[in-house]
Motif scaffolding. Structure first.
Motif, PDB file in Angstrom:
ATOM      1  N   SER A 233    -139.371 -31.755 -63.004  1.00 19.73           N
ATOM      2  CA  SER A 233    -139.293 -33.204 -62.807  1.00 19.73           C
ATOM      3  C   SER A 233    -140.356 -33.626 -61.783  1.00 19.73           C
ATOM      4  CB  SER A 233    -137.896 -33.587 -62.317  1.00 19.73           C
ATOM      5  OG  SER A 233    -137.684 -33.107 -60.999  1.00 19.73           O
ATOM      6  N   LYS A 234    -140.198 -34.817 -61.223  1.00 21.48           N
ATOM      7  CA  LYS A 234    -141.098 -35.308 -60.175  1.00 21.48           C
ATOM      8  C   LYS A 234    -140.634 -34.871 -58.787  1.00 21.48           C
ATOM      9  CE  LYS A 234    -138.593 -39.611 -59.298  1.00 21.48           C
ATOM     10  NZ  LYS A 234    -138.681 -41.061 -59.037  1.00 21.48           N
ATOM     11  N   ASN A 235    -139.532 -34.112 -58.707  1.00 22.19           N
ATOM     12  CA  ASN A 235    -138.885 -33.856 -57.426  1.00 22.19           C
ATOM     13  C   ASN A 235    -139.244 -32.503 -56.828  1.00 22.19           C
ATOM     14  OD1 ASN A 235    -137.467 -36.303 -57.474  1.00 22.19           O
ATOM     15  ND2 ASN A 235    -135.806 -35.402 -58.665  1.00 22.19           N
ATOM     16  N   LEU A 236    -139.328 -32.484 -55.496  1.00 23.86           N
ATOM     17  CA  LEU A 236    -139.335 -31.266 -54.706  1.00 23.86           C
ATOM     18  C   LEU A 236    -137.965 -31.147 -54.061  1.00 23.86           C
ATOM     19  CD1 LEU A 236    -142.769 -31.654 -52.853  1.00 23.86           C
ATOM     20  CD2 LEU A 236    -142.296 -30.174 -54.811  1.00 23.86           C
ATOM     21  N   TYR A 237    -137.298 -30.007 -54.281  1.00 19.04           N
ATOM     22  CA  TYR A 237    -135.965 -29.780 -53.721  1.00 19.04           C
ATOM     23  C   TYR A 237    -136.082 -28.803 -52.560  1.00 19.04           C
ATOM     24  CZ  TYR A 237    -134.542 -31.749 -58.226  1.00 19.04           C
ATOM     25  OH  TYR A 237    -134.394 -32.548 -59.338  1.00 19.04           O
TER      26      TYR A 237
END
Length: 341
Positions: A233-237
Motif C-alpha cells: 500500500s502507500k503505508n509505512l508501518y
C-alpha cells in the motif's frame, strides 16, 4: 378539490426539494472530481461551491469513526495521499445528504530528481527471486521468495556462492528482512507470520503473527528503534521490535503530485527510508517522520539492461555500503554499487 390542490402543492414542494438535493450533490461531486488530481496540502481550506454552502445548515467530513466539521485539511484527520471520506450535509430544510469522495493530500515541495553514477559491479545469483536485501560490512543477507523455493541466505559481497542457506518450508513465501543486533527478522507474503533467526547461524529462533492491519508482508527495515514494514500500500508501518505484532505508528507516503503505493523493499540510511515501487524502476527517498518523498532515483536504464525482458524481474534490492547504494533485482545477475551525487 381543495384537498387535491393541497396535495398537489405538497408534491410540488417535494419535487422541488428532491431537485435541490440533487443539485447540491451534483455540485459537490463536480467539485470533488475537479480537485482530485490537483489535490490539497495540509492547512488548506476546502472551498465548497455555493450550491452546497448556501443550502447547508452544517457540513462535516466523516473518516469512518472520526468526523471533522472544520473544512480544513488537518493532519490530525488526513494522511498524505488518498483519503476516502464521506461528506455529511444537513440541509436547511432538514434533510441529511451523504456523498463519498477521495481527497488527495500532497506535499508542498516537489521531490528532487536524484542523480548517481555506477562505481562497481558484483555478481548476483540470477536464480534468486530477491525480496529482502541488506549488507553489514561485507556480508550480504538476502531473503528470496516464491512458494517451494523460498530461502534466507548469507554471502560475501563479490561472491555469488552462499556461505549459509536456510530453506523455508513448502508453502512459505519469503519477503523482506532486517537485521537487529544478532537477529534477522523476516516477513512472509501471505502467510500472515514473520520469523526471527540467529544472524550468525540463520537458525530459526521464533515466529510472530503479522499485525492485522498488514494484509501482506512486503518490505522490512530497521530504523534503530522500530522495524518498518510495507504491505504493498502507500503505508509505512512502524512495528515494536520487541513485539512485531504491534504497530507503533503508521505513515502514508506521497510526493508533490502523486500518492506512492506498492511500496516494497526498504532500507533505512542516515535518517531516511529508501523504498522501491513494485513494477516501477525507481527508488524513493522518504522522510520517515512525515511520509514526504523528498527525492527519487530513476533506474529505468539499469532495469531494462538486467531484467532479461521479463516484466517480473523488477528492481527490488536496496542496501548501503558506506554512503554508496547497492541496487539489484529479482533474478538479476549483478549487484550495482552507485555513488549518489
Amino acid at each position: 378539490m381543495k384537498r387535491n390542490i393541497i396535495a398537489g402543492f405538497a408534491a410540488l414542494l417535494l419535487l422541488s426539494s428532491c431537485g435541490n438535493n440533487r443539485e447540491i450533490l451534483n455540485a459537490l461531486a463536480d467539485y470533488n472530481n475537479s480537485r482530485e488530481e490537483k489535490g490539497y496540502h495540509f492547512g488548506d481550506q476546502l472551498h465548497l461551491p455555493k450550491e452546497v454552502t448556501d443550502n447547508a445548515e452544517t457540513i462535516a467530513i466523516s473518516f469512518g469513526d472520526k468526523e471533522l466539521s472544520d473544512l480544513t485539511v488537518d493532519p490530525e484527520f488526513f494522511t498524505l495521499g488518498d483519503n476516502d471520506v464521506t461528506f455529511i450535509i444537513k440541509t436547511k430544510d432538514g434533510k441529511t445528504l451523504n456523498q463519498d469522495a477521495t481527497i488527495n493530500v500532497f506535499t508542498k515541495n516537489p521531490e528532487q530528481n536524484l542523480s548517481y553514477s555506477i562505481v562497481a559491479e558484483y555478481p548476483h545469483d540470477p536464480n534468486n527471486f530477491l525480496e529482502g536485501f541488506l549488507i553489514e560490512g561485507n556480508t550480504v543477507y538476502e531473503s528470496d521468495g516464491l512458494d517451494g523455493s523460498s530461502q534466507l541466505i548469507k554471502y560475501t559481497l563479490g561472491s555469488a556462492t552462499p556461505s549459509l542457506v536456510e530453506k523455508q518450508d513448502d508453502g512459505i513465501f519469503s519477503e523482506g528482512c532486517a537485521v537487529v543486533g544478532n537477529k534477522i527478522y523476516q516477513l512472509t507474503y501471505q502467510n500472515k507470520i514473520g520469523f526471527v533467526y540467529d544472524k550468525n547461524t540463520l537458525k530459526k529462533i521464533s515466529q510472530f503473527p503479522l499485525p492485522n492491519v498488514i494484509g501482506e508482508g512486503w518490505g522490512l527495515t530497521y530504523d534503530g528503534k522500530n522495524l518498518v514494514a510495507t504491505d504493498g500500500s502507500k503505508n509505512l508501518y512502524f512495528l515494536d521490535v520487541n513485539d512485531p505484532s504491534k504497530v507503533v505508528r503508521t505513515v502514508s507516503v506521497a510526493g508533490h503530485t502523486e500518492t506512492y503505493d506498492k511500496l516494497n523493499e526498504l532500507e533505512y540510511h542516515n535518517g531516511f527510508i529508501y523504498s522501491n515501487i513494485w513494477h516501477k524502476p525507481v527508488i524513493l527517498k522518504i522522510n520517515p517522520a512525515t511520509g514526504e518523498v523528498v527525492g527519487k532515483f530513476d533506474f529505468t536504464k539499469l532495469t531494462n539492461e538486467n531484467n532479461q525482458g521479463n516484466s517480473e524481474h523488477v528492481l527490488n534490492g536496496i542496501a548501503f555500503k558506506g554512503d554508496n547504494m547497492l541496487v539489484t533485482g529479482k533474478n538479476w545477475a549483478k549487484i550495482f554499487e552507485v555513488q549518489i551525487k
